[in-house]
Design a protein around this motif. Structure first.
Motif, PDB file in Angstrom:
ATOM      1  N   ILE A   1       0.884  -1.071   0.010  1.00 48.74           N
ATOM      2  CA  ILE A   1      -0.126  -0.093   0.005  1.00 48.74           C
ATOM      3  C   ILE A   1       1.089   1.337  -0.135  1.00 48.74           C
ATOM      4  O   ILE A   1       1.281   1.748   0.849  1.00 48.74           O
ATOM      5  CB  ILE A   1      -0.719  -0.029   1.212  1.00 48.74           C
ATOM      6  N   PRO A   2       1.078   1.950  -1.139  1.00 52.90           N
ATOM      7  CA  PRO A   2       2.108   2.858  -1.216  1.00 52.90           C
ATOM      8  C   PRO A   2       1.665   4.246  -0.449  1.00 52.90           C
ATOM      9  O   PRO A   2       0.529   4.534  -0.381  1.00 52.90           O
ATOM     10  CB  PRO A   2       1.992   3.453  -2.654  1.00 52.90           C
ATOM     11  N   GLY A   3       2.682   4.851   0.443  1.00 49.83           N
ATOM     12  CA  GLY A   3       2.347   5.977   0.837  1.00 49.83           C
ATOM     13  C   GLY A   3       1.698   6.002   2.237  1.00 49.83           C
ATOM     14  O   GLY A   3       1.660   6.839   3.149  1.00 49.83           O
ATOM     15  N   VAL A   4       1.330   4.568   2.729  1.00 51.96           N
ATOM     16  CA  VAL A   4       0.778   4.272   3.988  1.00 51.96           C
ATOM     17  C   VAL A   4       1.898   3.837   4.858  1.00 51.96           C
ATOM     18  O   VAL A   4       2.432   2.768   4.579  1.00 51.96           O
ATOM     19  CB  VAL A   4      -0.183   3.314   3.923  1.00 51.96           C
ATOM     20  N   GLY A   5       2.342   4.467   5.835  1.00 46.97           N
ATOM     21  CA  GLY A   5       3.216   4.082   6.863  1.00 46.97           C
ATOM     22  C   GLY A   5       2.663   2.878   7.635  1.00 46.97           C
ATOM     23  O   GLY A   5       1.446   2.906   8.168  1.00 46.97           O
TER      24      GLY A   5
ATOM     25  N   ILE B   1      -5.870   4.681   1.805  1.00 46.16           N
ATOM     26  CA  ILE B   1      -5.333   4.413   0.524  1.00 46.16           C
ATOM     27  C   ILE B   1      -5.139   5.894  -0.101  1.00 46.16           C
ATOM     28  O   ILE B   1      -4.232   5.905  -0.866  1.00 46.16           O
ATOM     29  CB  ILE B   1      -6.154   3.545  -0.239  1.00 46.16           C
TER      30      ILE B   1
ATOM     31  N   GLU C   1      -5.177   8.997   1.059  1.00 43.75           N
ATOM     32  CA  GLU C   1      -4.114   9.721   1.687  1.00 43.75           C
ATOM     33  C   GLU C   1      -2.671   9.292   1.337  1.00 43.75           C
ATOM     34  O   GLU C   1      -1.733  10.153   1.136  1.00 43.75           O
ATOM     35  CB  GLU C   1      -4.279   9.478   3.283  1.00 43.75           C
ATOM     36  N   GLY C   2      -2.446   8.086   1.442  1.00 44.40           N
ATOM     37  CA  GLY C   2      -1.264   7.368   0.984  1.00 44.40           C
ATOM     38  C   GLY C   2      -0.793   7.708  -0.545  1.00 44.40           C
ATOM     39  O   GLY C   2       0.450   8.021  -0.724  1.00 44.40           O
ATOM     40  N   PHE C   3      -1.771   7.639  -1.436  1.00 44.19           N
ATOM     41  CA  PHE C   3      -1.589   7.789  -2.780  1.00 44.19           C
ATOM     42  C   PHE C   3      -0.973   9.575  -3.031  1.00 44.19           C
ATOM     43  O   PHE C   3      -0.178   9.454  -3.653  1.00 44.19           O
ATOM     44  CB  PHE C   3      -2.976   7.693  -3.466  1.00 44.19           C
TER      45      PHE C   3
END
Lengths: 252, 437
Positions: free
Chosen positions: A90-94, B404, B406-408
């Motif tokens: 899950i990109p961007g999710v720490g 998801i 926010e991570g993007f």
């Protein structure tokens, strides 16, 4: 704790499970073994509630409740945990942010006070140490760029944090070198408890050298065809699935 | 008569606006404005122009604009400052004109000079001429023509060679529309001297509802070996039209990075042109867009690799909900002599609604033979695998989707080096998500 009766399920319309029965009691560790294509992953996804897997017949009762009537997150909040064979990036999710969100969702569900940042830090530090996971991994995006071993250890860490009542481990041993396998095995053994049940799904016997199951089941063509004690795994190791008259349906 | 490539645009206040412009009577400025008026007289660009194919300004052309009132609004009328945790000089423009009472740009650090345009034209026109007079930004840029004709104010930000400016220079453009539609055309000139370091933070904002049109032109030159970080937050109200053009010219060894977060306006176009004038320079264009309702957001970029050995990286990511529409046009030109060019472009969009739409158009024009150039684009709903994974850990659908998204978007913001600026943008992203999912 878990009672599966006459379970029939399809994946993308194709029948995979064909009348599966399984009874798992609290405090037990069961191993479900089977050749490729026998329905091992389908079983884990049906229990967790993944879309695209349709139950056409049969039932799953979890702690006396109809598991199939519950949403994915209700199952998780009620204590069902699936360790993924292929944990999702899950990109961007720490990682740490996500773990805190998940742990607090469970605490809130149980009517417990949510952890603040400091309390959570203390908890995660303690759980990390047991699995040999460094702090750097916590700061990276969830599973992104993790090695196979890191992903599996990360699943074990989530299991340790969420303290499920029923854990399904889907080929957690696949793709691990011997050191990582030992870490994962000690993670599983550390979670064994009288109030907790675990279902270890695996293709190979080698994880079972380190995690001795109470019962072993052999899955073939979507049904449990043999059940026995831990010695059944050793028998399989010696004779192979072919020795039991079972072919890998992927190879057939 | 206007051709079909333009939309007739009756800009009735143009006479009144032109009469009130500062610096009238300066020959070079009169000439620039006359050229702007001549080129804008045909009207607004129509969708028959390739560069405007996906963005129609017809609704803008239908508005009748008034000249902005000269008086600025009181402190209380400005919304909260999105970057209030950021130190450094700040210029506030209300309806396109400098509000001296809201601005703080005295006691500047060594090597930094800021001149407000209208003030500068009154006090020291020769200095302004030296910086503005030489620019000829009108060729083929229809919106630049309007800006040239009608710019009433703006500023010049200049660093001396070698100056290292720590805190960003903040430019805040606030729309305060009254009863009638108003338009303004701010002109910003940025000159980063050789080897200097500068950060610029633009914010375009305004209340919801009342129609307004902001048409800023930001003219940037990054000197040899200079580093310029250029952040832009666009949060105007849904009645706003925003047509911005940023033109950046990079000298040898220069580094230019653009970080855009576009959340506001009913229709917004963010056009960025980068030209490499010297070798071993690099630019990073990073844009985020989040739109809902019937918002339209257009990102159009042109990167001109005019010389060899330069690197460009472009990442535009956005989230579209409801019937919002996004446009990404990314043109990369590698001229015949621009060998060893290294260019990469990526556009990714998350569609939260089946009626949301993204039109993405990469255009690579490569005339050199020894180059690395690539592009990619993806658009789709959030991945079912990701949602399932998060839900299987007890997160409800809404929380999982919010993480998801926010991570993007967070991947983009993570590239912003100035922490208070990054945090201010992250708050906006989180707020948007909180309202959306």
């Amino acid at each position: 704790m878990l009672t599966i009766e006459n379970l029939h399920a399809t994946a993308d319309g194709k029948p995979i499970l064909n009348g599966l029965d399984l009874q798992v009691n609290a405090g037990e560790v069961h191993a479900v073994m089977g050749p490729n294509g026998s329905g091992k992953s389908t079983l884990s996804y049906v229990i967790a509630g993944r879309e695209g897997y349709e139950v056409t017949q049969g039932s799953i009762a979890y702690q006396g409740q109809d598991l199939l009537a519950m949403s994915v997150e209700e199952r998780a909040l009620s204590g069902v945990f699936l360790a993924f064979q292929y944990p999702v990036e899950i990109p961007g999710v720490g990682s740490a942010t996500f773990f805190k969100t998940a742990v607090n969702a469970a605490r809130k569900h149980r009517g417990e006070k949510e952890y603040d940042a400091m309390e959570f830090l203390k908890l995660i530090r303690e759980k990390r140490a047991a699995l040999g996971i460094d702090d750097g991994m916590m700061r990276r995006a969830l599973n992104v760029g993790f090695s196979g071993g890191e992903k599996k250890r990360n699943e074990m860490l989530q299991m340790a944090l969420l303290e499920p009542t029923l854990a399904i481990l889907d080929e957690t041993d696949s793709g691990l070198d011997i050191d990582a396998l030992k870490v994962v095995a000690s993670g599983i053994n550390g979670m064994r408890a009288p109030e907790r049940a675990m279902v270890v799904i695996t293709h190979y016997q080698r994880l079972l050298d380190h995690v001795v199951p109470d019962k072993v089941h052999v899955l073939s063509s979507g049904r449990i065809v043999r059940s026995g004690g831990s010695e059944l795994a050793l028998e399989l190791e010696r004779s192979g699935y072919a020795g039991l008259g079972l072919e890998s349906s992927a190879a057939a | 008569m206007a051709s079909r490539r333009t939309i007739p645009f009756d800009y009735p206040a143009s006479g009144a606006i032109a009469a009130a412009l500062p610096g009238a009577g300066l020959p070079w400025l009169d000439a620039l404005r006359a050229e702007g008026r001549r080129l804008s007289a045909d009207g607004l660009p129509s969708t028959r122009l390739e560069a405007w194919k996906y963005t129609s300004l017809a609704p803008l052309a239908a508005l009748e604009f008034a000249a902005p009132a000269a008086d600025s609004v009181a402190e209380a009328d400005l919304g909260p400052d999105a970057f209030d945790a950021v130190d450094g000089p700040s210029l506030v423009f209300v309806n396109g004109r400098l509000s001296a009472s809201h601005s703080r740009f005295d006691a500047l650090p060594q090597g930094l000079r800021i001149v407000a345009l209208a003030e500068g034209l009154a006090d020291d026109p020769a200095q302004v001429e030296a910086l503005v007079g030489g620019t000829a930004p009108l060729n083929g840029d229809p919106m630049a023509a309007f800006n040239a004709a009608f710019a009433a104010d703006g500023c010049i930000v200049e660093t001396e060679p070698g100056a290292e400016v720590q805190e960003p220079v903040r430019l805040r453009f606030v729309a305060a529309p009254g009863g009638e539609p108003l338009a303004y055309h701010p002109r910003v000139i940025v000159r980063a001297g050789a080897g200097s370091r500068l950060a610029l933070v633009e914010c375009h904002e305004g209340p919801g509802g009342a129609p307004s049109w902001s048409n800023p032109l930001v003219d940037v030159r990054v000197g040899e070996g200079a580093v310029l970080s250029h952040v832009k937050l666009q949060i105007e109200g849904e009645g706003a039209y925003h047509t911005a053009l940023t033109k950046a010219a990079l000298a040898g060894g220069a580094h230019y990075e653009s970080h855009l977060l576009a959340l506001g306006a009913g229709l917004a176009r963010h056009e960025i042109h980068v030209r490499f004038d010297g070798e071993d320079a690099d630019c990073q264009l990073r844009g985020g867009y989040m739109a809902r309702g019937s918002q339209h957001v257009d990102n159009t970029t042109v990167i001109d690799h005019a010389v060899p050995h330069c690197e460009s990286r472009e990442v535009y990511k956005g989230v579209l909900d409801d019937t919002a529409r996004g446009v990404f046009q990314g043109r990369i030109v590698v001229r015949k002599d621009a060998q060893k060019t290294d260019g990469h472009q990526l556009n990714r969009t998350l569609l939260l609604s089946p009626k949301a739409e993204i039109d993405t158009k990469p255009e690579l024009e490569i005339y050199a033979d020894d180059v690395k150039c690539s592009h990619g684009a993806t658009a789709g709903e959030p991945e079912a695998d990701q949602l399932f994974y998060l839900r299987s850990r007890g997160l409800d659908h809404r929380t999982a989707l919010a993480l998801i998204v926010e991570g993007f978007m967070g991947e983009l913001l993570g590239e912003i080096g100035h922490e208070p600026v990054r945090a201010a943008l992250a708050v906006r992203v989180a707020d948007w998500i909180g309202d959306a999912v």
